[in-house]
Write an enzyme that holds these catalytic residues in place. Structure first.
Site, PDB file in Angstrom:
ATOM      1  N   GLY A 144       0.533  -0.587  -0.917  1.00 44.80           N
ATOM      2  CA  GLY A 144       0.136  -1.480  -0.659  1.00 44.80           C
ATOM      3  C   GLY A 144      -0.534  -1.729   0.955  1.00 44.80           C
ATOM      4  N   GLY A 145      -0.515  -2.453   2.068  1.00 45.77           N
ATOM      5  CA  GLY A 145      -0.676  -2.798   2.996  1.00 45.77           C
ATOM      6  C   GLY A 145       0.028  -1.618   3.767  1.00 45.77           C
ATOM      7  N   GLY A 163     -36.436   9.395  11.052  1.00 46.48           N
ATOM      8  CA  GLY A 163     -35.824   8.815  11.462  1.00 46.48           C
ATOM      9  C   GLY A 163     -33.701   9.557  11.194  1.00 46.48           C
ATOM     10  CB  ALA A 164     -32.942  12.464   9.737  1.00 45.99           C
TER      11      ALA A 164
HETATM   12  C1  HXC Z   1      13.456  -0.930  -1.202  1.00 46.19           C
HETATM   13  C2  HXC Z   1      13.081   0.920  -2.220  1.00 46.19           C
HETATM   14  C3  HXC Z   1      11.460   0.226  -2.439  1.00 46.19           C
HETATM   15  C4  HXC Z   1      11.232  -0.173  -2.060  1.00 46.19           C
HETATM   16  C5  HXC Z   1      12.296   2.371  -3.542  1.00 46.19           C
HETATM   17  N1  HXC Z   1      12.909   2.222  -3.120  1.00 46.19           N
HETATM   18  N2  HXC Z   1      11.084   1.257  -2.912  1.00 46.19           N
HETATM   19  N3  HXC Z   1      14.214   0.006  -1.639  1.00 46.19           N
HETATM   20  N4  HXC Z   1      11.990  -1.579  -0.957  1.00 46.19           N
HETATM   21  N5  HXC Z   1       9.691  -0.727  -1.219  1.00 46.19           N
HETATM   22  C6  HXC Z   1      13.874   2.652  -3.484  1.00 46.19           C
HETATM   23  C7  HXC Z   1      15.232   2.641  -4.949  1.00 46.19           C
HETATM   24  O1  HXC Z   1      15.586   1.610  -5.613  1.00 46.19           O
HETATM   25  C8  HXC Z   1      15.665   3.779  -5.329  1.00 46.19           C
HETATM   26  O2  HXC Z   1      17.123   3.507  -4.685  1.00 46.19           O
HETATM   27  C9  HXC Z   1      14.917   4.634  -4.126  1.00 46.19           C
HETATM   28  O3  HXC Z   1      13.479   4.035  -3.637  1.00 46.19           O
HETATM   29  C10 HXC Z   1      14.059   5.428  -4.585  1.00 46.19           C
HETATM   30  O4  HXC Z   1      13.165   5.119  -5.714  1.00 46.19           O
HETATM   31  P1  HXC Z   1      12.743   6.224  -7.024  1.00 46.19           P
HETATM   32  O5  HXC Z   1      12.196   4.440  -7.833  1.00 46.19           O
HETATM   33  O6  HXC Z   1      13.683   6.276  -7.834  1.00 46.19           O
HETATM   34  O7  HXC Z   1      12.104   6.916  -6.844  1.00 46.19           O
HETATM   35  P2  HXC Z   1      10.499   7.136  -7.445  1.00 46.19           P
HETATM   36  O8  HXC Z   1      10.874   7.551  -8.943  1.00 46.19           O
HETATM   37  O9  HXC Z   1      10.141   8.771  -6.951  1.00 46.19           O
HETATM   38  O10 HXC Z   1       9.465   6.482  -7.058  1.00 46.19           O
HETATM   39  C11 HXC Z   1       8.785   5.768  -6.146  1.00 46.19           C
HETATM   40  C12 HXC Z   1       7.889   4.515  -6.269  1.00 46.19           C
HETATM   41  C13 HXC Z   1       9.231   3.792  -6.105  1.00 46.19           C
HETATM   42  C14 HXC Z   1       6.583   4.801  -7.024  1.00 46.19           C
HETATM   43  C15 HXC Z   1       7.652   4.259  -4.756  1.00 46.19           C
HETATM   44  O11 HXC Z   1      10.536   3.388  -5.684  1.00 46.19           O
HETATM   45  C16 HXC Z   1       8.403   1.904  -6.427  1.00 46.19           C
HETATM   46  O12 HXC Z   1       7.370   1.692  -7.521  1.00 46.19           O
HETATM   47  N6  HXC Z   1       8.852   1.351  -5.296  1.00 46.19           N
HETATM   48  C17 HXC Z   1       8.272  -0.052  -4.999  1.00 46.19           C
HETATM   49  C18 HXC Z   1       7.216  -0.026  -4.500  1.00 46.19           C
HETATM   50  C19 HXC Z   1       6.459  -0.615  -3.719  1.00 46.19           C
HETATM   51  O13 HXC Z   1       6.099  -1.756  -5.100  1.00 46.19           O
HETATM   52  N7  HXC Z   1       6.568  -0.999  -2.444  1.00 46.19           N
HETATM   53  C20 HXC Z   1       6.420  -2.542  -1.675  1.00 46.19           C
HETATM   54  C21 HXC Z   1       5.272  -1.950  -1.892  1.00 46.19           C
HETATM   55  S1  HXC Z   1       4.227  -4.149  -1.452  1.00 46.19           S
HETATM   56  P3  HXC Z   1      18.161   4.028  -5.117  1.00 46.19           P
HETATM   57  O14 HXC Z   1      18.942   4.210  -4.089  1.00 46.19           O
HETATM   58  O15 HXC Z   1      18.397   4.400  -6.302  1.00 46.19           O
HETATM   59  O16 HXC Z   1      18.498   5.939  -4.861  1.00 46.19           O
HETATM   60  C22 HXC Z   1       4.221  -3.520   0.633  1.00 46.19           C
HETATM   61  C23 HXC Z   1       3.903  -4.886   1.268  1.00 46.19           C
HETATM   62  C24 HXC Z   1       3.017  -4.038   2.542  1.00 46.19           C
HETATM   63  O17 HXC Z   1       4.338  -2.372   1.002  1.00 46.19           O
HETATM   64  C25 HXC Z   1       2.229  -4.488   3.373  1.00 46.19           C
HETATM   65  C26 HXC Z   1       2.155  -4.623   4.835  1.00 46.19           C
HETATM   66  C27 HXC Z   1       0.752  -5.061   5.379  1.00 46.19           C
END
Ligand code: HXC
Length: 519
Positions: free
Chosen positions: A171-172, A406-407
Site C-alpha cells: 500500500g502507501g 547524442g549518447a
Molecule cells: C493491524 C495488523 C495489520 C494491520 C497485520 N496485523 N496487519 N494489525 N493493522 N494493518 C496483525 C494481525 O492481525 C496479526 O495479529 C499479526 O499482525 C500478524 O498478522 P498475520 O496476518 O497473522 O501474519 P501473516 O500471515 O504473516 O500476514 C501478514 C500480512 C497480513 C500479509 C501483512 O497480516 C495482512 O494482509 N495484513 C493487512 C495488510 C493491509 O491490508 N494493511 C493495510 C494496507 S493499506 P495477531 O494478534 O494475530 O498476532 C495501507 C495504507 C497506507 O497500509 C497508506 C499510506 C499512505
C-alpha cells in the site's frame, strides 16, 4: 516503593518491552526465517552501540477493544548507534506487535529519530517489516505515514537514507522506502506493491502471486525499485554497513578517506588489449572497473536492473568515487529508458553527497525504435544529460571505445562540464557509426550501382574511409574536447591524478528555488 524496587521494576519493564508481542510471536517470526526488530538492529550496528528511545511508548487507540491490548514500544524499535564508529539513526518495525503496523504513536517514534538524524547530520536507516497502516486507527495512521514521507522528502540530499525491506511493505507504505536513496530487499519474505494480488485480481482479473507481483526479483530486475537484492537478512545488514562506508554522514561532509596499499601508479598491461579489435565484439566493462579501482573492490548498485549500464561505488587512492559505465557485454551498452533513469539517479546521488564521478564510456548510441520512443526515451535520456550537466562534483570521463551521437554528449562530455575527458586510442567519437553514416551520405550513389559486388566494394571503401577519419579519438582531441589520449595501462594513475587535482574544484550553479529536471 523503595528505590531499589523501582530500579528492579525498570529492569523488568525493559525486559517485557524487549519481548515485543511476546515469545510465541517471536518464535513465529523465527519460523518464517526472519529475525526480530531488535535482533536486526543488533546485527546492523557496532556491538553494544545501540541506544533505544521511546521503549515505553504505547498506542492511544480505543477502537475495536484495542485499549485492552498494548505493547511497550508499539510495534517499532527506534534509536541510534554506530556503524564503523559513525552515528546512524534507525527504526526497525516489529512484526510481533500488530504485524509491525503503523499507528499514530509508532509514526511519532519514527519521526522523532528522523528529526534527530537531520539535526545531527547522520544517515537514517529504516528496516521495514509491516502490515501497513494500523487498521484499527484509521486516518491517524495515514497522517502518520504522511509525516514520515514529508521528512523523507526534506532529508533527501541532506542525509543518506537507506531502506531495508525484510517482510511485507504494501500500500502507501511503499512510498517511504521509494523516497529514500537506496532500497534493499531479501530474496525470501520481502515484497513491495501498491496493491496486493487479491485487489489486482478483483480490479483487473490478473492472477498473480505475491512474489511475481512485488518480490525481490521483480524490484531488483524489472522495476528498479530495489537497488540491492540479498539472499538473507544477515547479508542485507552487512550490505548496509558496506554501503555506508562509501558515503559521507551528510551533504556538508566528504565520504571517509581510507588507507590503501594499492599503488596509485599501478600499471595494468592487460588494459592495452582488453578492447577487442572488432568494434562489434563485446567485452566485460566490469573487468576494466575491477582492474583500475583500489584493490579491485567495487560495490555495484542496481546490479540486476538495466544491465547495459553499470553504476556503483569504488575508491581511488582511498577516496570514495561513483562510477557510471556503459556495459558492452549487455545490449552492446546501448542507452535506453531504464539505463538512463538508473544512471541519472545515481549521478544525482553522488552529486548531492560530494562523491566524485568517474564515467567510463563505450556506448553505441540510444536504442532506436517505437518501443523506446513511446516509453519516452527523449525524456529519460534528458534526465541523464540533466544530471550530468547539473553535477558540480569532480567529473572524470574516460572513453574506451564507442561514443556516438547524442549518447556521446550525454555521457559526461566536456561541454557538460566534464573536468577531465580522456580517451583510449581505441576510442571512436563521431556523430554516428560508419555504416549508418555511409547509408545517409552515399545512399544516392549506391542505389545507382547495379552490380551487388561493386556496391559492396564501394560501401566497404567508404566505410574504411569514414573509420579512418572518424573512428578514433584524435578529431575530438584536436578540438580539445578530449583532454588527452592515454595509454590504457596507465588509466588508474591518470584517473587518480585527475581527481587529486580536482580536490579544490569549486563550481556553483545559479541560485534558484530548484531545477526542473525532466521527470
Ligand atoms: C493491524 C495488523 C495489520 C494491520 C497485520 N496485523 N496487519 N494489525 N493493522 N494493518 C496483525 C494481525 O492481525 C496479526 O495479529 C499479526 O499482525 C500478524 O498478522 P498475520 O496476518 O497473522 O501474519 P501473516 O500471515 O504473516 O500476514 C501478514 C500480512 C497480513 C500479509 C501483512 O497480516 C495482512 O494482509 N495484513 C493487512 C495488510 C493491509 O491490508 N494493511 C493495510 C494496507 S493499506 P495477531 O494478534 O494475530 O498476532 C495501507 C495504507 C497506507 O497500509 C497508506 C499510506 C499512505
Amino acid at each position: 516503593m523503595e528505590n531499589q524496587q523501582k530500579v528492579k521494576n525498570l529492569i523488568d519493564l525493559r525486559s517485557q518491552a524487549r519481548l515485543g508481542g511476546g515469545e510465541k510471536r517471536i518464535a513465529s517470526q523465527h519460523t518464517k526465517g526472519k529475525f526480530t526488530a531488535r535482533e536486526r538492529i543488533d546485527m546492523l550496528l557496532d556491538e553494544g552501540s545501540f541506544e533505544e528511545l521511546d521503549m515505553f511508548v504505547t498506542h492511544r487507540c480505543h477502537n475495536f477493544g484495542l485499549e485492552n491490548e498494548k505493547y511497550m514500544g508499539d510495534g517499532v524499535v527506534t534509536g541510534h548507534g554506530t556503524i564503523d564508529g559513525r552515528t546512524v539513526y534507525v527504526f526497525a518495525q516489529d512484526f510481533t506487535v500488530f504485524g509491525g503496523s503503523l499507528s499514530e504513536t509508532n509514526a511519532l517514534k519514527i519521526c522523532k529519530v528522523m528529526d534527530m538524524a537531520m539535526k545531527m547530520g547522520c544517515p537514517f536507516i529504516g528496516i521495514n517489516d509491516s502490515g501497513g497502516a494500523r487498521i484499527q486507527e484509521g486516518v491517524t495512521s495515514l497522517a502518520g505515514y504522511a509525516e514520515i514521507f514529508q521528512r523523507n522528502i526534506m532529508a533527501s540530499g541532506v542525509i543518506p537514507q537507506i531502506s531495508a525491506i525484510f517482510g511485507p511493505c504494501a500500500g502507501g507504505a511503499v512510498y517511504s522506502p521509494a523516497l529514500t536513496d537506496f532500497v534493499l530487499m531479501t530474496e525470501q519474505n520481502s515484497y513491495m506493491f501498491v496493491t496486493g494480488p487479491k485487489v489486482v485480481k478483483s480490479v483487473t482479473g490478473e492472477d498473480i502471486t505475491t512474489e511475481d507481483l512485488g518480490g525481490a526479483d521483480v524490484h531488483a530486475g524489472k522495476s528498479g525499485v530495489s537497488h540491492f537484492k540479498v539472499e538473507n537478512e544477515e547479508e542485507g545488514l552487512l550490505m548496509i554497513r558496506k554501503l555506508l562506508s562509501y558515503l559521507p554522514q551528510n551533504n556538508l561532509e566528504d565520504a571517509p578517506l581510507f588507507d590503501t596499499n594499492d599503488p596509485i601508479d599501478r600499471i595494468e598491461d592487460s588494459l592495452n588489449t582488453i578492447v577487442p579489435n572488432s568494434p562489434n565484439l563485446p567485452y566485460d566493462m566490469k573487468n576494466v572497473i575491477h582492474t583500475i579501482v583500489d584493490n579491485g573492490e567495487f560495490l555495484e548498485v542496481h546490479r540486476n536492473y538495466a544491465r547495459n549500464i553499470i553504476v556503483g561505488f569504488a575508491r581511488f587512492n582511498g577516496t570514495s568515487t561513483g562510477i557510471i559505465a556503459n556495459q558492452p557485454n549487455f545490449l552492446a551498452g546501448v542507452l535506453d529508458c531504464d539505463a538512463s533513469r538508473k544512471a541519472a539517479r545515481f549521478v544525482r546521488f553522488c552529486d548531492a553527497f560530494n562523491i566524485p564521478i568517474l564515467t567510463l564510456v563505450d556506448v553505441p548510441g540510444f536504442l532506436p525504435g517505437s518501443g523506446q520512443e513511446y516509453s519516452g526515451i527523449i525524456i529519460h535520456g534528458a534526465k541523464l544529460m540533466f544530471a550530468y550537466g547539473e553535477a558540480t562534483v569532480p567529473k572524470v570521463t574516460v572513453t574506451l571505445r564507442k561514443s556516438y551521437g547524442g549518447a556521446h554528449d550525454v555521457m559526461s562530455c566536456k561541454q557538460l562540464r566534464g573536468d577531465f575527458n580522456y580517451a583510449w586510442p581505441s576510442a571512436e567519437i563521431a556523430v554516428m557509426g560508419a555504416s549508418g553514416a555511409i547509408e545517409v551520405l552515399e545512399g544516392r550513389t549506391m542505389s545507382a550501382i547495379v552490380n551487388p559486388d561493386e556496391k559492396a566494394k564501394y560501401m566497404a571503401e567508404q566505410v574504411a574511409d569514414y573509420n579512418e577519419k572518424f573512428a578514433n579519438p584524435y578529431q575530438a582531441a584536436a578540438y580539445g574536447y578530449i583532454d588527452d589520449v592515454i595509454e590504457p595501462r596507465n588509466t588508474r594513475f591518470r584517473i587518480i591524478r585527475a581527481f587529486e587535482t580536482l580536490q579544490t574544484k569549486k563550481v556553483t550553479n545559479p541560485l534558484k528555488k530548484h531545477s526542473n529536471i525532466p521527470l
